[in-house]
Design a protein around this motif. Structure first.
Motif, mmCIF file in Angstrom:
data_model
loop_
_atom_site.group_PDB
_atom_site.id
_atom_site.type_symbol
_atom_site.label_atom_id
_atom_site.label_comp_id
_atom_site.label_asym_id
_atom_site.label_seq_id
_atom_site.Cartn_x
_atom_site.Cartn_y
_atom_site.Cartn_z
ATOM 1 N N ARG A 472 17.323 0.875 -1.363
ATOM 2 C CA ARG A 472 16.123 0.568 -2.141
ATOM 3 C C ARG A 472 15.133 -0.236 -1.307
ATOM 4 N N THR A 473 15.648 -1.109 -0.460
ATOM 5 C CA THR A 473 14.756 -1.888 0.386
ATOM 6 C C THR A 473 14.096 -1.003 1.429
ATOM 7 N N LEU A 474 14.820 -0.002 1.935
ATOM 8 C CA LEU A 474 14.230 0.949 2.870
ATOM 9 C C LEU A 474 13.069 1.686 2.212
ATOM 10 N N LEU A 475 13.251 2.076 0.969
ATOM 11 C CA LEU A 475 12.182 2.740 0.228
ATOM 12 C C LEU A 475 10.978 1.821 0.077
ATOM 13 N N TYR A 476 11.227 0.563 -0.247
ATOM 14 C CA TYR A 476 10.126 -0.395 -0.374
ATOM 15 C C TYR A 476 9.370 -0.527 0.947
ATOM 16 N N ALA A 477 10.100 -0.564 2.060
ATOM 17 C CA ALA A 477 9.457 -0.674 3.374
ATOM 18 C C ALA A 477 8.558 0.526 3.642
ATOM 19 N N ALA A 478 9.031 1.723 3.263
ATOM 20 C CA ALA A 478 8.210 2.923 3.442
ATOM 21 C C ALA A 478 6.961 2.851 2.580
ATOM 22 N N ARG A 479 7.114 2.438 1.330
ATOM 23 C CA ARG A 479 5.961 2.317 0.443
ATOM 24 C C ARG A 479 4.953 1.299 0.971
ATOM 25 N N ALA A 480 5.453 0.207 1.496
ATOM 26 C CA ALA A 480 4.551 -0.828 2.014
ATOM 27 C C ALA A 480 3.726 -0.296 3.176
ATOM 28 N N LEU A 481 4.328 0.537 4.015
ATOM 29 C CA LEU A 481 3.608 1.089 5.161
ATOM 30 C C LEU A 481 2.541 2.095 4.737
ATOM 31 N N THR A 482 2.707 2.701 3.562
ATOM 32 C CA THR A 482 1.766 3.736 3.118
ATOM 33 C C THR A 482 0.874 3.276 1.974
ATOM 34 N N GLY A 483 1.021 2.027 1.539
ATOM 35 C CA GLY A 483 0.243 1.562 0.410
ATOM 36 C C GLY A 483 0.626 2.229 -0.887
ATOM 37 N N GLY A 484 1.845 2.765 -0.953
ATOM 38 C CA GLY A 484 2.330 3.398 -2.169
ATOM 39 C C GLY A 484 2.028 4.875 -2.296
ATOM 40 N N ASP A 485 1.407 5.480 -1.284
ATOM 41 C CA ASP A 485 1.126 6.919 -1.332
ATOM 42 C C ASP A 485 2.453 7.689 -1.307
ATOM 43 N N GLU A 486 2.709 8.478 -2.357
ATOM 44 C CA GLU A 486 4.020 9.109 -2.490
ATOM 45 C C GLU A 486 4.270 10.174 -1.429
ATOM 46 N N GLN A 487 3.252 10.962 -1.110
ATOM 47 C CA GLN A 487 3.448 12.015 -0.104
ATOM 48 C C GLN A 487 3.754 11.407 1.256
ATOM 49 N N ALA A 488 2.992 10.378 1.642
ATOM 50 C CA ALA A 488 3.224 9.735 2.935
ATOM 51 C C ALA A 488 4.553 8.994 2.944
ATOM 52 N N THR A 489 4.925 8.405 1.803
ATOM 53 C CA THR A 489 6.217 7.725 1.716
ATOM 54 C C THR A 489 7.362 8.704 1.910
#
Length: 653
Positions: A472-489
């Motif tokens: 779950r933390t890995l997912l949060y890190a991905a979201r943080a890098l993309t500003g929450g954009d789902e496709q980029a995440t």
């Protein structure tokens, strides 16, 4: 076994997305009819109690700042409100008896307005250092949201949680009480190779603030004024730049720790060397540094560096080195006590930093070193595959104090990491280590932006190790890098999977490479081997879709990450991933042709191998990492599948 790569990326997204509100209720009474969901907060708070009301963020709010509130944090909270849609912030001194709008009370310390607000929220203040409470209560005509920090650091951490809570322009009725499990949390820029630029360090400090870290150690091995030429003063321009860095750290409530590495030439018996360190620390104190570190790693203790040590200290040995280092460091600590009584204790990393085995050197440190001085330790090895509570207890016994873990993850400056970004989740550190360590500092990669993936995990674990969830933390890190954009995440999660490895100094990695991709490709192999015609056709069709998304992920990442530094620092990996993706597409086309007994299969497979060879020839950026070489993408998984594919179906070649 037959999920698409999109499913792999997006399936992780679904479980923690909060229930976004498409319309904001006009009153708090109507808000009662809307579902209230538990928000995903990282790092995981110690305690969250969810109410049954959703509080919409209104265009106009009333803000009450308790006396003594840190003005920079107040400004930060105001900016969070503004960026979330608030247009008008009205200030007040007291809460009315009846709330007739949305009120915010913020502050740190024990101000009466904070106590009153928390009481109306049916909440209590967190009493731990760096702790905070966020409480929200709704009535029919108004609502009260309180952000209360035990201290200024706690209020700053509350603001970071508030930023996550307010993303959907509404806040649930909630009580969060939170504080860190470990006193020290952050990073040590301690790798070999090209140091980070000042700009990269500023970005890193800003990032550390968002994940509630509190420490950054400046210790680049290739800074000549910190190691080889440590006795020399910094040029004025460099000192000015470091001062700007210290200011950014202060804004983010990060302790900026300056580390000096005098070991290769230090003369323990010469007071001139003690005075040289004092002068260096005085200069750094002039730009706002108040926390210091002496590194004695990666040196020999089988020889002395000066004649006077030979005379005063006798024959060189591990035991003599431990005693000499202790005496010298005690003098440095005494100097710090005299110059800056408010400074945190001196930190040191010993020459034996990589295990907890009893030795004459450790015994000498244990006997002679000032108990105030903090000792760093890297775990059971230089790059440990796992760290257990029992390991930390052994280190406490060996060094005579709880240690500060220097975790060499995700650092990639050694041979076994050549050609890799280490993007696997932070894992195999036992919950409960907070009882045995004073903290954790991650040694990151030469690539700052990609390092944030693993460092997010380090920060989350050291904040609340007992509730830490790596995936779950890995997912949060991905979201943080993309500003929450789902496709980029989703694209980032595919990319992370290709770098899902953390090799040790040995031959066996402790993170499996590309586990999700391997599961997919193993499923294709299995469908071809034991499935009927329909099953084979379906598996190959899905592989073709997955390969297209694999090949397209790099372009999505390049355009979807918020900080362009990530795409720039990961460029050769993204370039290689794109070629490997195209090779996988051709491989899927070859399997489809082979399944249809078409002679075109051979051409597809041959072209796939050509693209794979081009991908394998891409090298790391010169001058960045200490070890340079070919880029590796899901090696041992993707390359083997592309190589084996022509043998899976006999197409009459």
């Amino acid at each position: 076994m037959k999920k698409t790569l999109t499913c792999l990326g997006l399936s992780i997204l679904s479980f923690s997305i909060a229930n976004a509100q498409t319309t904001v209720p006009k009153t708090y009474e109507t808000a009662l009819t809307h579902p209230v969901t538990l928000p995903a907060i990282f790092p995981t708070p110690v305690s969250i109690k969810l109410g049954n009301t959703l509080i919409p963020l209104t265009k106009s709010v009333v803000l009450i700042e308790a006396k003594g509130t840190d003005p920079e944090i107040a400004a930060l909270i105001r900016s969070i409100l503004k960026s979330s849609g608030v247009e008008n912030i009205v200030t007040a001194q007291q809460l009315p008896n009846v709330l007739n709008g949305l009120y915010f009370v913020i502050g740190n310390g024990d101000a009466s307005i904070l106590r009153s607000a928390l009481s109306r929220n049916s909440a209590q203040a967190d009493s731990h250092a760096e702790g905070y409470t966020i409480a929200s209560t709704a009535t029919g005509t108004g609502a009260l949201i309180t952000l209360a920090g035990k201290d200024a650091d706690g209020l700053f951490h509350a603001a970071q949680t508030f930023r996550q809570l307010i993303k959907n322009s509404a806040i649930p009725e909630i009580v969060i009480q939170d504080h860190p499990a470990m006193p020290v949390r952050g990073t040590i820029e301690g790798f070999y190779g090209a140091p980070w630029s000042m700009e990269a360090r500023k970005k890193h400090l800003n990032f550390l603030g968002t994940v509630k870290a509190n420490t950054y150690v400046y210790s680049p091995k290739d800074d000549p004024y910190a190691r080889d030429r440590w006795r020399e003063a910094y040029p004025k321009a460099v000192l000015t730049d470091l001062g700007k860095l210290v200011s950014v750290a202060h804004t983010n409530h990060i302790n900026f720790v300056y580390a000096i590495s005098p070991g290769p030439s230090l003369c323990f018996s010469d007071t001139a060397d003690l005075h040289a360190i004092e002068r260096k620390f005085d200069a750094l104190r002039s730009i706002g540094v108040h926390n210091f570190y002496v590194a004695l790693d990666d040196i020999e203790y089988t020889k002395w560096n000066c004649e006077i040590d030979k005379t005063n200290l006798g024959a060189p040995s591990a035991e003599a080195a431990g005693a000499a280092q202790s005496k010298f460091l005690n003098a440095v600590q005494a100097s710090l006590n005299a110059h800056d009584p408010e400074a945190k204790p001196l930190i040191m990393v010993p020459t034996e930093y990589y295990d907890a085995k009893e030795s004459l050197y450790k015994a000498a440190l244990r006997k002679n070193l000032d108990p105030k001085i903090v000792v760093q330790w890297t775990g059971t090895d230089v790059v440990p595959p796992a760290i257990a509570i029992s390991d930390a207890k052994a280190a406490t016994k060996a060094f005579g104090r709880k240690t500060l873990l220097w975790d060499n993850y995700p650092v990639n400056d050694y041979a076994q990491t050549t050609g890799r970004l280490l993007l696997a989740p932070y894992a195999r550190r036992e919950a409960g280590l907070s009882d045995e360590l004073t903290g954790i500092l991650s040694n990151p990669m030469n690539q700052e932006a990609p390092s944030r993936v693993a460092v997010t995990g380090v920060a989350a674990f050291s904040w609340n190790d007992k509730a830490y969830d790596a995936e779950r933390t890995l997912l949060y890190a991905a979201r943080a890098l993309t500003g929450g954009d789902e496709q980029a995440t989703a694209a980032l999660l595919i990319f992370f999977d290709t770098q899902h490895m953390a090799p040790t100094f040995g031959s066996q990695p402790w993170q499996p490479q590309a586990p999700r991709l391997k599961m997919l490709l193993d499923g294709v192999r299995d469908a071809i081997a034991v499935g009927d015609d329909a099953t084979r056709h379906r598996a190959i069709t899905q592989l073709n879709q997955q390969a297209a998304e694999f090949a397209g992920a790099p372009d999505i990442i390049r355009s979807g990450v918020i900080d362009t530094a990530f795409a720039r620092e990961a460029r050769p990996w993204l370039d290689a991933m794109q070629l490997w993706g195209r090779a996988l597409q051709l491989t899927a086309a070859g399997l489809e042709a082979a399944n249809n007994k078409s002679a075109a299969a051979g051409s597809y497979f041959a072209n796939a191998k050509l693209l794979a060879a081009q991908a394998a020839a891409i090298r790391t950026l010169p001058g960045v990492t200490r070890t340079e070489g070919p880029i590796k993408i899901a090696d041992g998984v993707l390359d083997e599948f592309v190589n084996d594919a022509p043998t899976l179906i006999n197409f009459g070649k």
